[in-house]
Design a protein around this motif. Sequence first.
Motif, mmCIF file in Angstrom:
data_model
loop_
_atom_site.group_PDB
_atom_site.id
_atom_site.type_symbol
_atom_site.label_atom_id
_atom_site.label_comp_id
_atom_site.label_asym_id
_atom_site.label_seq_id
_atom_site.Cartn_x
_atom_site.Cartn_y
_atom_site.Cartn_z
ATOM 1 N N SER A 1 42.523 -58.266 56.997
ATOM 2 C CA SER A 1 43.937 -57.999 56.950
ATOM 3 C C SER A 1 44.399 -57.356 58.314
ATOM 4 C CB SER A 1 44.521 -57.276 55.889
ATOM 5 O OG SER A 1 44.368 -58.149 54.759
ATOM 6 N N ASP B 1 46.013 -61.596 55.534
ATOM 7 C CA ASP B 1 47.499 -61.514 55.847
ATOM 8 C C ASP B 1 47.444 -60.414 57.309
ATOM 9 O OD1 ASP B 1 47.987 -58.632 54.235
ATOM 10 O OD2 ASP B 1 46.402 -59.389 53.777
ATOM 11 N N ARG C 1 48.304 -66.731 51.900
ATOM 12 C CA ARG C 1 48.975 -67.588 52.793
ATOM 13 C C ARG C 1 50.286 -68.311 52.383
ATOM 14 N NH1 ARG C 1 48.422 -65.901 57.740
ATOM 15 N NH2 ARG C 1 48.768 -68.030 58.546
#
Length: 964
Positions: free
Chosen positions: A387, A411, A431
């Motif tokens: 991330s 993310d 997603r």
Amino acid sequence: MGPSSSCCLVLITMITVAMITANSYVHAQRGSGGGGKCIAAERAALLSFKAGITRDPAKLLKSWRGDDCCSWSGVRCSNETGHVVGLDLRAAFFLSNETFVWCFSGVAPNGMLGEISSSLLALKHLKHLDLSGNYLGGVGLPMPSFLGSFKSLTYLNLACMNFDGRLPPQLGNLSRLQHLNLATYQENTMRPGDVSWLRHLGLLRFLDMSGLNLTSNGDWVRLVTGLSYLKVLQLGGCGLSLPHEPTAHSNISSLEILDLSSNRVDTINPAYWFWDVRTIRELQLGRNQITGPFPAAIGNMTSLEVLTLGGNYISGVKSEMMKNFCNLRWLELWSNEINQDMAEFMEGLPRCTKSSLHILDLSATNITGGIPSWINHWSNLRSLQLSANKLEGLIPLEIGKMTNLSTLYLDNNQLNGSISEEHFASFICTRQNGPQFPLWLKGQRDLDYLDISDAGIADDLPDWFWAVVSKVDYLNISCNQISGKLPATLEFMTLAVTLDLNSNRLTGLLPQLPQYLQTLDISNNSLSGPLPLMFGAPMLTQLVLSINKISGTIPSYICALKSLEVLDLSDNFLDGKLPRCSNGSEAKQELNMSPDSTQMQLSALILYNNDLSGKFPEFLQHCQELTLLHLAHSKFVGELPIWIAEKLPRLSYLQLRYNLFSGSIPVQLTKLENLRYLDLAYNRISGSIPPILGGLKAMIQGNSTKYTNPLVWNYYRPRNPNDFNDGYYVKYHNSLLVVVKGQELYYTSTLIYMVGLDFSCNNLGGDIPEEIASLVGLKNLNFSHNHLTGNIPEKIGLLRYVESLDLSFNMISGEIPSSLSDMASLSYLNLSFNNLSGRIPSGNQLQTLGDPESIYIGNYYLCGPPLSRNCSGPEVTTGLLEGHRTEETYFHLGLAVGFVMGLWLVFIGLLFLKTCRFRYFQPSDKLQDSIQTSVLKTSAEWFHRSQRIQNKKGQGQASVSEGT
């Protein structure tokens, strides 16, 4: 038979008699029933202990009946002597293994309540004692000192209990102890004091004091390194730091696990003692304040299997430095600086890690490039977290071939392309999936956690969804447009710890909640109806239900949630009074809580924009951790209590605007050393502004670095399914409405920088205290719409950080202090409708502040730029006053003369001209009533306005005369 044979026979006879006698004695000491396997005195001691237990929700002591105590649950006796040697009454709370305990910040749901009876001292042969997770202490009740009298103990586990005060030094008498676990939650009030008694426990192999405040033990390194047999040392969250200078080498040669996470370590000196301990398998230094380069000495720790450095500020992290880590199975580097292409970093890891590495967390490390297609070479990876980086390109299909992968976070990157079912061969990913609800979820089984937040889903919640997530401990479907009705109960989600359903279109009532739930956010939905009288989840730490349509009253069950830190019920239709939270609450009894347990852990209480009423909430006297209190836009009445400062010592943000509070401003508020924002606007507060408010320390210092943001709440998102302590993230659940610069602004992450006083729209009188100029940290100052008199403080220019200053609609007189031009940060100023006079100060940015008419309108005696009215000299104030008075007199005289003359002209014309008389009066007769009403109304308004102007000007004149 010879002499030797006779002697042997006598010896055998003596031994036999002795054995029979001893056996008879042992049986005599045991009970007479149930098989006779329990020593009577020890059975009595155990029953006395049972008598001290007031509640046993898990029924741990249900089997404690009958004479054979050796058959009771949790009791272990010696096969040879019959003595009780083990007592294991551990509460059924989350426990991953013997080296890791997760403590609840409150009462364990299945823990016993009561006290530890000293009768246990009769168990003189006790070697193993485990009472962890039980509620056998309380406020003002320290750990019993008699626990140091069990001289045979080799194992003592008192983790996650609720003792108060210092640790008894008598624990140093347990010289045979090999395992000692005193871990607790960090909010616990227990202060260990001097723990130098540890040096007497020379046989210790396991020591866990996580969560205890050890800051007063400055020489802790020398103390623990003297325990030469230690294999496990866990001191996470103890407030510890490491000396910057080189330290002596350790006597520990067999240490395998070292946990110093969540402390105050700010550097890792290459000379630190643990670099030389080549036996260390787990080194945990995460969530500290470590800066500087990645230590090269770490490469010598060839036995490392677990390395956690996440949550620090280490630079120059290179995978080549870990070339000797062939046993590595867990690597966390999140929030440090790798600054490298991901493919290069992965290639730098030793080849042997392709089969050993299970967990890899590179979140927020500034890695770039794309995810290499050969990522599946790390075939045993279970958790891959990438991330908040700068990754770009497509997500390789090879990820779907990683059959052991169950966790993937991608993310906050720059990845593109689409997601196919080939990507979901063995894991769940966050997603874009919408607008339809992702059907691939339907086939999933045994999910541990699911995050499909902000995925663009605009669909109904399918019926099968709740069955799919029934075993998750973390569920996040927030920030979508998901519709549907919540089920009546979520109790079937027996493992759920976090549920985040905010910002959707969910309807229905608040359901019954899972037993172990800690975080619930269903804000910004369409829930309706009343809150249940009892909704479960006794361990809730965050309950966020804002922006819904919930009605009714707030149930007293809230009082029983002793672990609750954040309660946000704002923007609903709640009414009535808040619960009193008295000691005898039925909710406490339902939760198996001690009746005298009144303290609550609330740090943020947000109830604004409801229809709540009553006086200032009395139950807040039990909320000493409260930082943010937001009760705006309600119907609270009465005076502000004087106990605020004493009972709420940590209060930083107090918002009470738009209520019906009355009385004066309590002078005790100045004792709130952390108070940074005080908003009493739109109430009925009277009296004067206490000069002592100039002593509010947090408004004087204005230093945001030492204060925490109450809108930043710990938010659990599991990094991996085996570690409950390592998965807490910052999340802004809410924003705080602040009126600044004449407009309503919402603050979240920047709230920590907002320092202000807002007393606007009240009935305050008297002067503005000069002491207000001492609050040099202020950024917002609003005293508008009151009855304040006197002058603007001469030293107001000291408030150089003020961005918004509003003193409008008062009766403030005198000149504007020249120091106003020193307020370099000022971007909004309103001094309108006062009795200010003289020249307007110039300099800096004062001439660039908005529209002059809106800033100074209603002050008839001001002159100079940016106004068009000129000033001619030092006597300008008096001249203007006298001139204006003369102009006003002539105006009223001319108005009277003109009115009389005009009236006579009309009267004469109508008197002598009959045609005009008829043409005039005939149509006017039809409008007589309406004209009369209009004239009377207009006259009354003109009269009252004239009176107000005269009164105001008279006060201003008196002030000027007094000053002269």
